[in-house]
Design a protein around this motif. Sequence first.
Motif, PDB file in Angstrom:
ATOM      1  N   LEU A 106      79.293   3.541  69.087  1.00 27.50           N
ATOM      2  CA  LEU A 106      78.895   4.565  70.064  1.00 27.50           C
ATOM      3  C   LEU A 106      77.766   4.056  70.955  1.00 27.50           C
ATOM      4  N   ASP A 107      76.793   3.411  70.338  1.00 24.20           N
ATOM      5  CA  ASP A 107      75.677   2.860  71.120  1.00 24.20           C
ATOM      6  C   ASP A 107      76.178   1.811  72.106  1.00 24.20           C
ATOM      7  N   TYR A 108      77.057   0.947  71.624  1.00 24.60           N
ATOM      8  CA  TYR A 108      77.578  -0.094  72.505  1.00 24.60           C
ATOM      9  C   TYR A 108      78.381   0.521  73.643  1.00 24.60           C
ATOM     10  N   THR A 109      79.212   1.502  73.318  1.00 24.90           N
ATOM     11  CA  THR A 109      80.024   2.130  74.363  1.00 24.90           C
ATOM     12  C   THR A 109      79.134   2.729  75.446  1.00 24.90           C
ATOM     13  N   GLU A 110      78.059   3.383  75.030  1.00 29.60           N
ATOM     14  CA  GLU A 110      77.135   3.943  76.031  1.00 29.60           C
ATOM     15  C   GLU A 110      76.563   2.841  76.921  1.00 29.60           C
ATOM     16  N   SER A 111      76.192   1.718  76.302  1.00 29.12           N
ATOM     17  CA  SER A 111      75.641   0.600  77.084  1.00 29.12           C
ATOM     18  C   SER A 111      76.682   0.035  78.041  1.00 29.12           C
ATOM     19  N   LEU A 112      77.893  -0.146  77.531  1.00 29.33           N
ATOM     20  CA  LEU A 112      78.946  -0.776  78.323  1.00 29.33           C
ATOM     21  C   LEU A 112      79.358   0.112  79.496  1.00 29.33           C
ATOM     22  N   LEU A 113      79.449   1.409  79.231  1.00 29.67           N
ATOM     23  CA  LEU A 113      79.905   2.332  80.293  1.00 29.67           C
ATOM     24  C   LEU A 113      78.914   2.388  81.457  1.00 29.67           C
ATOM     25  N   LYS A 114      77.658   2.033  81.204  1.00 31.68           N
ATOM     26  CA  LYS A 114      76.674   1.989  82.305  1.00 31.68           C
ATOM     27  C   LYS A 114      77.056   0.947  83.355  1.00 31.68           C
ATOM     28  N   TYR A 115      77.890  -0.010  82.952  1.00 32.61           N
ATOM     29  CA  TYR A 115      78.266  -1.082  83.879  1.00 32.61           C
ATOM     30  C   TYR A 115      79.527  -0.783  84.678  1.00 32.61           C
ATOM     31  N   VAL A 116      80.167   0.348  84.408  1.00 36.38           N
ATOM     32  CA  VAL A 116      81.406   0.651  85.146  1.00 36.38           C
ATOM     33  C   VAL A 116      81.243   1.964  85.904  1.00 36.38           C
ATOM     34  N   PRO A 117      82.108   2.220  86.887  1.00 30.97           N
ATOM     35  CA  PRO A 117      82.006   3.469  87.638  1.00 30.97           C
ATOM     36  C   PRO A 117      82.088   4.684  86.700  1.00 30.97           C
ATOM     37  N   GLY A 118      81.400   5.746  87.041  1.00 29.62           N
ATOM     38  CA  GLY A 118      81.304   6.932  86.195  1.00 29.62           C
ATOM     39  C   GLY A 118      82.633   7.568  85.849  1.00 29.62           C
ATOM     40  N   GLU A 119      83.608   7.410  86.711  1.00 28.98           N
ATOM     41  CA  GLU A 119      84.925   8.015  86.444  1.00 28.98           C
ATOM     42  C   GLU A 119      85.612   7.370  85.244  1.00 28.98           C
ATOM     43  N   VAL A 120      85.238   6.145  84.946  1.00 31.22           N
ATOM     44  CA  VAL A 120      85.833   5.422  83.815  1.00 31.22           C
ATOM     45  C   VAL A 120      84.909   5.655  82.621  1.00 31.22           C
ATOM     46  N   SER A 121      85.284   6.579  81.741  1.00 30.09           N
ATOM     47  CA  SER A 121      84.297   7.044  80.763  1.00 30.09           C
ATOM     48  C   SER A 121      84.762   7.070  79.314  1.00 30.09           C
ATOM     49  N   LYS A 122      85.932   6.469  79.041  1.00 34.96           N
ATOM     50  CA  LYS A 122      86.411   6.438  77.654  1.00 34.96           C
ATOM     51  C   LYS A 122      86.690   5.000  77.242  1.00 34.96           C
ATOM     52  N   ALA A 123      86.409   4.694  75.988  1.00 37.04           N
ATOM     53  CA  ALA A 123      86.593   3.313  75.498  1.00 37.04           C
ATOM     54  C   ALA A 123      87.498   3.266  74.283  1.00 37.04           C
ATOM     55  N   MET A 124      88.254   2.183  74.204  1.00 36.08           N
ATOM     56  CA  MET A 124      88.980   1.849  72.978  1.00 36.08           C
ATOM     57  C   MET A 124      88.795   0.353  72.715  1.00 36.08           C
ATOM     58  N   TYR A 125      88.779   0.000  71.440  1.00 32.78           N
ATOM     59  CA  TYR A 125      88.469  -1.389  71.081  1.00 32.78           C
ATOM     60  C   TYR A 125      89.605  -2.048  70.303  1.00 32.78           C
ATOM     61  N   MET A 126      89.806  -3.327  70.619  1.00 30.94           N
ATOM     62  CA  MET A 126      90.802  -4.148  69.950  1.00 30.94           C
ATOM     63  C   MET A 126      90.150  -5.503  69.631  1.00 30.94           C
ATOM     64  N   CYS A 127      91.004  -6.474  69.354  1.00 31.68           N
ATOM     65  CA  CYS A 127      90.458  -7.785  68.996  1.00 31.68           C
ATOM     66  C   CYS A 127      90.691  -8.861  70.048  1.00 31.68           C
ATOM     67  N   THR A 128      91.709  -8.701  70.884  1.00 26.35           N
ATOM     68  CA  THR A 128      92.016  -9.745  71.857  1.00 26.35           C
ATOM     69  C   THR A 128      92.315  -9.118  73.217  1.00 26.35           C
ATOM     70  N   GLY A 129      92.195  -9.932  74.244  1.00 25.86           N
ATOM     71  CA  GLY A 129      92.562  -9.493  75.581  1.00 25.86           C
ATOM     72  C   GLY A 129      94.028  -9.093  75.656  1.00 25.86           C
ATOM     73  N   SER A 130      94.870  -9.809  74.923  1.00 22.39           N
ATOM     74  CA  SER A 130      96.289  -9.458  74.877  1.00 22.39           C
ATOM     75  C   SER A 130      96.482  -8.034  74.376  1.00 22.39           C
ATOM     76  N   GLU A 131      95.767  -7.696  73.318  1.00 21.04           N
ATOM     77  CA  GLU A 131      95.895  -6.339  72.774  1.00 21.04           C
ATOM     78  C   GLU A 131      95.405  -5.301  73.779  1.00 21.04           C
TER      79      GLU A 131
END
Lengths: 445, 445
Positions: A106-131
């Motif tokens: 959750l902390d990381y997601t908050e940090s990461l979302l600060k770097y993208v436009p506000g409209e993009v506000s949900k995160a999901m995590y995987m292990c590879t770029g392919s995924e």
Amino acid sequence: MATRSTIMDTNSFRAEHAAALDEQTRTLTEKRARLLGDSYRLFYRNPVHLVRGEQQYLWDAQGNKYLDVYNNVASIGHCHPAVIDAVQQQMSQLNTHTRYLHERILDYTESLLKYVPGEVSKAMYMCTGSEANDLAIRVARAWSGGTGIIVTREAYHGTSELTSGASPALGSGQPLAATTRLVPAPDRYRVDTPDIGAWFAAQIQEQIDDMAAHGIKFAGLLVDSIFSSDGVLPGPAGYLKPALDVVHRNGGIFIADEVQPGFARTGESFWGFARHDIVPDVITMGKPMGNGIPVSAMLAKPEVLAAFSDTIPYFNTFGGNPVSIAAAQAVLKVIEDEKLQQHSLTVGTQLQQELAALAAQHDCVGDVRGAGLFIGFELVTDKASKNPDKQRALDVIERLREDHVLTSVAGPHGNVLKLRPTLAFQAHDIDWLVGSLDKALRAGR
Amino acid sequence: MATRSTIMDTNSFRAEHAAALDEQTRTLTEKRARLLGDSYRLFYRNPVHLVRGEQQYLWDAQGNKYLDVYNNVASIGHCHPAVIDAVQQQMSQLNTHTRYLHERILDYTESLLKYVPGEVSKAMYMCTGSEANDLAIRVARAWSGGTGIIVTREAYHGTSELTSGASPALGSGQPLAATTRLVPAPDRYRVDTPDIGAWFAAQIQEQIDDMAAHGIKFAGLLVDSIFSSDGVLPGPAGYLKPALDVVHRNGGIFIADEVQPGFARTGESFWGFARHDIVPDVITMGKPMGNGIPVSAMLAKPEVLAAFSDTIPYFNTFGGNPVSIAAAQAVLKVIEDEKLQQHSLTVGTQLQQELAALAAQHDCVGDVRGAGLFIGFELVTDKASKNPDKQRALDVIERLREDHVLTSVAGPHGNVLKLRPTLAFQAHDIDWLVGSLDKALRAGR
């Protein structure tokens, strides 16, 4: 349409090179051929046997020091102590999955979302770029109700069945999906048009129309916004806006594949797409995200993601685990603390200037272009004809390797040196790279 | 055909539970709902907020100690120092990819191949079990020239588009691929047949015939040989032999998905398939392989793999990197040094005996079955009717959670407790588990 080349297959070790290798290298390559699947490719006719890395450098088993001008995974520098410490600390406490609560994700997601436009506000995590790209395509389909995906002609988006079918860079052995359409990349060196943005948008519309003619509903455009596999084509900031508009007008989504340009590399901005001042619907990221620890992510507009997540369960066992996220947190903090985006811009600009000066001295260098520390250096038979010179590019790569400079090639013709050093690359490394390149170019074909 | 249930969706936190949570838990669940995609599911109405793990135990933020009876990722025990040390050491030296030579991937492959039949002699590495199964299906298709894949009715094989289309456990929101066919799992508790092996093989032949009727050429059978998602169905050793034969007779390959049963868990053998003394064509593995560090693999017969790798390039950036492989090496060494396969057999047998004794006292326990420390405990309305009792299973799971025992459910009816502790589970932990289970069962519905 351009011939589909196999960039994955260029400049690699082949069995017929074995006789020329030293004994240890030969033993390892033979053992490798015996134990690993034949899909594995080694870089170089004389493969490099690496044993140590630190910052922008690597060392082989003989103690030779190499300048890494290719690996954007160890993006903040090889073996960065901040990542080692973060992983060590979290591994000693807990490593589990996202079905229990944990602060880090959750902390990381908050940090990461600060770097993208506000409209993009949900995160999901995987292990590879392919995924991440596999899921992004599925989200595009769920959102649009269509199946058609557009990518550029030499794009590479992943190793899964779905992403491979949208990766023409894999060559003709890997069939594209029937629902994949290709557009030429916006290559200002080779495409003669006053407005590359309008030109690119028109190419996209043409393919959407072709899909419709085949009864395929358009789902989305998936692009690496620096067009790395297409030959590193940053182009002028802002020109992707018409592409975004045409995608939206046709009911699809814009997926920015930031696996290569993301995390401060382009200098001008934190992401490749951000150079264009656009708001993608979905953003995927991977390689440099954990500096080598497998972690990737897909960020999305909530309404776009909902079309998928309302109906389809998704659980990635290792995705978003506390250890991978600890690595990702450390990377983000180092980028901030060491001001690596500014560094990439400053040193990248200086490097591009030196490369441009070198290009002026060699008729075989057609173009130098880049954003920050992501640079394409295009080799041609001569400046006037612009004929791609793949063989020279391969020779240069091999000569650079003998001078202990590691890089590789990209582009539909395999003639573009892809210069993508770690962000730990310094101004004082420029002489090594440019000097070796000069020497390699002077050696002729 | 049985109704497709959504095992991924059972027994999870929902927004309406929020009011009953303590403040910190509520804050975290709300933050999670805001930041993460809605595909994420939390276990339990009252989610667990974990902060520490050691061996077979976990601790929450309030300092409560939990017995982990579910997580086969941290298989050799949470935060095992051997894995932490191996990762720390390799991270400090080098982390790069498979396009350079490195000993670790070769040394590990040699060690790993010692555990599989000699015919299976080539390895490829990825980051997740999904990636391994995605590739395995592609290999099956390349080898067979067909597209049809058979899986069991409640199977789960991964999160990618291709593997999701072969994962009925994801529920009706996730469409199966048109080329996927389902067979009922070999459930000896519910299927009345004198020869479960012959019965299962006949089911497979029936689906191959159905494929043929639809013009779909059979490519392969993909099975978790302990049928975990189908309700943990180890069955009698040896009964999968006819299934293998029918697959081969029809020109397909047998893919053993060892993501769940692999790495010594079943006690009797190192892999689930090995209980049956069969030689799969392809073996996939993931979860426990790196004790939490993302690493997975696909092993294959060279002639089967060649059909794929001769034509299709495959490169997985993080797959087989030295750090992930260091973790995998440490795991394998610990399994050997600590004799965890024998341990799993000994303690697993003892646990199964205690559970069987408990079952004898409760009419609502229909069946107890397992191999080593992988046990299914099936809840029914009563022994005579064998009617699945999903609600009781969910209640029991919640009650176990209040007693700080973590586990979950499986099976098409969601009524089978899936008891899959870390291999660090000890005989002295049995009382906690069985005592809590007894209490939960006595509490009634």
